[in-house]
Design an enzyme around this catalytic site. Sequence first.
Site, PDB file in Angstrom:
ATOM      1  N   ARG A 158       0.846  -1.189   0.000  1.00 16.29           N
ATOM      2  CA  ARG A 158       0.000   0.000   0.000  1.00 16.29           C
ATOM      3  C   ARG A 158       0.885   1.244   0.000  1.00 16.29           C
ATOM      4  NH1 ARG A 158      -2.314   1.208   4.145  1.00 16.29           N
ATOM      5  NH2 ARG A 158      -1.364  -0.251   5.603  1.00 16.29           N
ATOM      6  N   TYR A 194      -1.410  -3.724  -6.740  1.00 15.12           N
ATOM      7  CA  TYR A 194      -1.126  -4.554  -5.565  1.00 15.12           C
ATOM      8  C   TYR A 194      -2.165  -4.408  -4.449  1.00 15.12           C
ATOM      9  CZ  TYR A 194       2.030  -7.522  -2.893  1.00 15.12           C
ATOM     10  OH  TYR A 194       2.601  -8.579  -2.224  1.00 15.12           O
ATOM     11  N   LYS A 196      -9.616  -2.605   1.903  1.00 12.81           N
ATOM     12  CA  LYS A 196      -9.324  -1.430   2.736  1.00 12.81           C
ATOM     13  C   LYS A 196     -10.112  -0.199   2.268  1.00 12.81           C
ATOM     14  CE  LYS A 196      -6.254  -3.755   5.110  1.00 12.81           C
ATOM     15  NZ  LYS A 196      -6.616  -4.272   6.440  1.00 12.81           N
ATOM     16  N   HIS A 245     -11.280  -2.548  11.964  1.00 12.60           N
ATOM     17  CA  HIS A 245     -10.139  -3.337  11.499  1.00 12.60           C
ATOM     18  C   HIS A 245      -9.915  -4.474  12.504  1.00 12.60           C
ATOM     19  CE1 HIS A 245      -5.667  -3.141  10.035  1.00 12.60           C
ATOM     20  NE2 HIS A 245      -6.342  -4.108   9.462  1.00 12.60           N
ATOM     21  N   SER A 259      -0.202  -3.986  12.534  1.00 10.02           N
ATOM     22  CA  SER A 259       0.486  -5.026  11.761  1.00 10.02           C
ATOM     23  C   SER A 259       1.608  -5.659  12.590  1.00 10.02           C
ATOM     24  CB  SER A 259       1.033  -4.441  10.467  1.00 10.02           C
ATOM     25  OG  SER A 259       1.871  -3.353  10.767  1.00 10.02           O
ATOM     26  N   ALA A 260       1.984  -6.864  12.205  1.00  4.93           N
ATOM     27  CA  ALA A 260       3.093  -7.612  12.816  1.00  4.93           C
ATOM     28  C   ALA A 260       2.809  -8.092  14.238  1.00  4.93           C
ATOM     29  CB  ALA A 260       4.399  -6.823  12.779  1.00  4.93           C
ATOM     30  N   CYS A 261       1.526  -8.216  14.618  1.00  2.00           N
ATOM     31  CA  CYS A 261       1.170  -8.759  15.922  1.00  2.00           C
ATOM     32  C   CYS A 261       0.550 -10.148  15.821  1.00  2.00           C
ATOM     33  CB  CYS A 261       0.205  -7.825  16.644  1.00  2.00           C
ATOM     34  SG  CYS A 261       0.991  -6.301  17.195  1.00  2.00           S
ATOM     35  N   ASP A 317      -9.675  -9.992   9.401  1.00  2.00           N
ATOM     36  CA  ASP A 317      -9.194  -8.625   9.164  1.00  2.00           C
ATOM     37  C   ASP A 317     -10.207  -7.520   9.439  1.00  2.00           C
ATOM     38  OD1 ASP A 317      -7.098  -6.876   8.411  1.00  2.00           O
ATOM     39  OD2 ASP A 317      -7.883  -6.696   6.377  1.00  2.00           O
ATOM     40  N   ARG A 370       2.191 -12.180  -0.244  1.00  2.00           N
ATOM     41  CA  ARG A 370       0.830 -12.471   0.200  1.00  2.00           C
ATOM     42  C   ARG A 370       0.281 -13.776  -0.352  1.00  2.00           C
ATOM     43  NH1 ARG A 370      -1.685  -8.570   3.750  1.00  2.00           N
ATOM     44  NH2 ARG A 370      -0.144  -6.919   3.855  1.00  2.00           N
ATOM     45  N   ARG A 378       2.437  -4.640  20.336  1.00  2.00           N
ATOM     46  CA  ARG A 378       3.692  -5.320  20.610  1.00  2.00           C
ATOM     47  C   ARG A 378       4.500  -4.418  21.532  1.00  2.00           C
ATOM     48  NH1 ARG A 378       7.671  -8.656  17.689  1.00  2.00           N
ATOM     49  NH2 ARG A 378       6.126  -9.528  16.280  1.00  2.00           N
ATOM     50  N   GLY A 394      -0.737 -20.753  20.547  1.00  2.00           N
ATOM     51  CA  GLY A 394      -1.845 -21.529  21.115  1.00  2.00           C
ATOM     52  C   GLY A 394      -2.047 -21.313  22.607  1.00  2.00           C
ATOM     53  N   GLU A 395      -0.984 -20.909  23.290  1.00  2.00           N
ATOM     54  CA  GLU A 395      -1.086 -20.669  24.745  1.00  2.00           C
ATOM     55  C   GLU A 395      -1.910 -19.415  25.045  1.00  2.00           C
ATOM     56  OE1 GLU A 395      -0.331 -23.046  26.468  1.00  2.00           O
ATOM     57  OE2 GLU A 395       1.332 -24.114  25.507  1.00  2.00           O
ATOM     58  N   ASN A 396      -2.127 -18.588  24.033  1.00  2.00           N
ATOM     59  CA  ASN A 396      -2.996 -17.414  24.246  1.00  2.00           C
ATOM     60  C   ASN A 396      -4.421 -17.837  24.614  1.00  2.00           C
ATOM     61  OD1 ASN A 396      -0.882 -15.666  23.655  1.00  2.00           O
ATOM     62  ND2 ASN A 396      -1.431 -15.502  21.485  1.00  2.00           N
TER      63      ASN A 396
HETATM   64  O1  TSX Z   1       1.289 -14.375  16.026  1.00  2.00           O
HETATM   65  C1  TSX Z   1       1.884 -14.342  17.090  1.00  2.00           C
HETATM   66  N1  TSX Z   1       1.171 -14.502  18.268  1.00  2.00           N
HETATM   67  C2  TSX Z   1      -0.323 -14.644  18.246  1.00  2.00           C
HETATM   68  C3  TSX Z   1      -0.678 -16.014  17.937  1.00  2.00           C
HETATM   69  C4  TSX Z   1      -1.874 -16.534  18.108  1.00  2.00           C
HETATM   70  N2  TSX Z   1       3.248 -14.132  17.105  1.00  2.00           N
HETATM   71  C5  TSX Z   1       3.988 -13.892  15.864  1.00  2.00           C
HETATM   72  C6  TSX Z   1       4.052 -12.392  15.642  1.00  2.00           C
HETATM   73  C7  TSX Z   1       4.472 -12.011  14.284  1.00  2.00           C
HETATM   74  C8  TSX Z   1       3.374 -12.035  13.287  1.00  2.00           C
HETATM   75  C9  TSX Z   1       3.903 -14.136  18.295  1.00  2.00           C
HETATM   76  N3  TSX Z   1       5.200 -13.948  18.570  1.00  2.00           N
HETATM   77  C10 TSX Z   1       3.215 -14.314  19.497  1.00  2.00           C
HETATM   78  C11 TSX Z   1       1.807 -14.520  19.493  1.00  2.00           C
HETATM   79  O2  TSX Z   1       1.190 -14.706  20.528  1.00  2.00           O
HETATM   80  N4  TSX Z   1       4.132 -14.232  20.508  1.00  2.00           N
HETATM   81  C12 TSX Z   1       5.324 -14.006  19.927  1.00  2.00           C
HETATM   82  C13 TSX Z   1       6.620 -13.853  20.630  1.00  2.00           C
HETATM   83  C14 TSX Z   1       7.232 -15.229  20.818  1.00  2.00           C
HETATM   84  C15 TSX Z   1       7.990 -15.796  19.801  1.00  2.00           C
HETATM   85  C16 TSX Z   1       8.532 -17.085  20.010  1.00  2.00           C
HETATM   86  C17 TSX Z   1       8.302 -17.747  21.218  1.00  2.00           C
HETATM   87  C18 TSX Z   1       7.549 -17.168  22.200  1.00  2.00           C
HETATM   88  C19 TSX Z   1       7.008 -15.921  22.010  1.00  2.00           C
HETATM   89  N5  TSX Z   1       8.831 -19.029  21.552  1.00  2.00           N
HETATM   90  C20 TSX Z   1       9.738 -19.754  20.865  1.00  2.00           C
HETATM   91  O3  TSX Z   1      10.237 -19.298  19.872  1.00  2.00           O
HETATM   92  C21 TSX Z   1      10.048 -21.076  21.390  1.00  2.00           C
HETATM   93 MN    MN Z   2      -5.488  -5.401   7.954  1.00  2.00          MN
END
Ligand code: TSX
Ligand code: MN
Length: 604
Positions: A72, A213, A222, A242, A264-266, A289, A381, A412, A508-510
């Site tokens: 974009r 693009y 968007k 969003h 982005s990037a979260c 999204d 993408r 983040r 997955g722990e989230n």
């Molecule tokens: O997407 C992520 N999430 C949400 C998932 C459901 N990421 C990737 C971010 C870039 C797009 C994450 N990165 C998350 C997260 O909850 N947490 C982290 C940070 C992280 C990265 C690696 C590890 C732990 C935390 N552990 C190992 O690498 C072993």
């Molecule tokens: Mn978006």
Amino acid sequence: MAVMTKNQKLLDWVEEIAAMCQPDNVVWCDGTREEYDRMTNALVKSGTFIRLNDDIRPNSFFCRSDPADVARVEEFTFVCSEKEEDAGPTNNWADPKEMKDKLRKLYDGCMKGRSMYVIPYSMGPIGSPIAKVGIELTDSPYVVVNMHIMARVGSEVLRVLGESEDFVRGLHSIGAPLSTPKTPDVPWPCNAENKYITHYPETREIWSFGSGYGGNALLGKKCHALRIASVQARDEGWMAEHMLILKITSPEGEVKYIAAAFPSACGKTNLAMMEPSLLGWKIETIGDDIAWMKFGEDGRLYAINPEAGFFGVAPGTSMASNPNAMRTLHANSIFTNCAITPEGDIWWEEMSDDQPELLFDWLRRPLTPGSGRTAAHPNARFTTPARQCPVIAEEWEDPKGVAIDAFLFGGRRATTIPLVNEAYNWHHGTFLGSVMSSEKTAAAAGKVGEVRRDPMAMLPFCGYHMGDYLAHWVKIGNEHDDSKLPKIYYVNWFRKDADGKWLWPGFGENSRVLKWIFERCAGRAEAQDTPIGRLPTPDSIDIEGLDLDAKDMKELLKVDLEEWLNETPDMQKHYEKFGKKLPDELVWELERLEERLREPAHKV
Ligand code: TSX
Ligand code: MN
């Protein structure tokens, strides 16, 4: 395809645009599989697409853009409202008449030697009371086939539209005419020198020029579903946000729906399709999204996903980070700006532990491991149908939408922000969303580690003044019963310890955090009041089976009053950007936060 409408307003507009852009012919898209196959075959023949190996990646295509057309373009994105004040300080503004005069010169004859496609699309399940119709005119067959995946496209949309004038008019051209239909074309025609993504909120129009693009060209996403729809939502009392939408089911079979906004990037798409680590809990996807939400007769907020596909960032997507995205894109997908293997499969960074011995990168060069160059562009993408997602919720196309129980905001942040924090009420939650912050990663422009504030992740996507946008959120709180509105949470998966190690395992722990939120919504989990909001009591988050010591959990839930007081001047500075339009209620929320931080015993 023959014209399938008697909608005179639509026919007149198509004719008017064709007269200006002068395509060789006009093609009305019917949205059929036959049309998709015909156009993807033509894209293969013209050299834009490479068909991937049908044994590995059936009915899928690989595509590389011009290196000057990869993302974009915010500096050339304009909100052309009648009054400059309505676009606000965070959007580029241009006078609508002046912008259109300028663009008409560029559009004049811009489709010569090409076809102009008329794409009728519905954002949202066709006929849903929350869905909206748009028509995109484009000279890009790449756009047509991507729109087939990302929206509901075709004759059925025209039938539902009937003779109504209520549709968004989107004009898109790559801005690369051919002198004759026989003139040799390039794989990714565009106009790198003249790119304009312009929006006319009052007349519900979008004029996009020069780029093929993503968000610049697939106008339903968007441009329509966020920038134009946010204006309609303000005018009509609903919300265009969003946000991902997910469904969470407890082991007892109780269901809740959560919508979440992240910059982005979260890992927004990762969260939307997450595989929960907690036994017996289920998470399913509604959208990854955008959420369109309207109030129902019962006073609750109902959300639909206006899209039909996922247009996701490829690098970083893997069986470890997002197995359900990997399973979604096993077939019938389009891959743009990743790398291709000699076997005819795609690859991108982190897709597998080991990089294949030989790749052809997004810049068409051979690539071997250890070269120091990346295989995929960081904004590469996948375009893939949502219905292929193995955890898509059965009600993801329910026309009435799903009743949202909780909103999540997040970013983040290595310090300061706890793992999860519950807002005291809607206005306090609106405040938390309005000061949402994230640290820059290497993938984005700007200094790494710098904190950026992006209210509700809407800064680049709001079609009007951000102060008015925040006032719309406040007004919703004033007009609706707090007990029926979604509860609001602020989460941070990215806190680090003093040694720079992630404190929370994430992914997955989230589900453990989502379980706490679920139980809070059900009135069961415990919380304690703090100056910043309600935090989990030390053992109210289920960490059974997790290798996390009490000290780390304490750190994750720590509220350091000193650190927070160091942040409030930046929040103040952030608020000053919005000027007089910032609602008083949010100024008061910031004042009260400071009071509580200075005197923790202060009553909430
Ligand atoms: O997407 C992520 N999430 C949400 C998932 C459901 N990421 C990737 C971010 C870039 C797009 C994450 N990165 C998350 C997260 O909850 N947490 C982290 C940070 C992280 C990265 C690696 C590890 C732990 C935390 N552990 C190992 O690498 C072993
Ligand atoms: Mn978006």
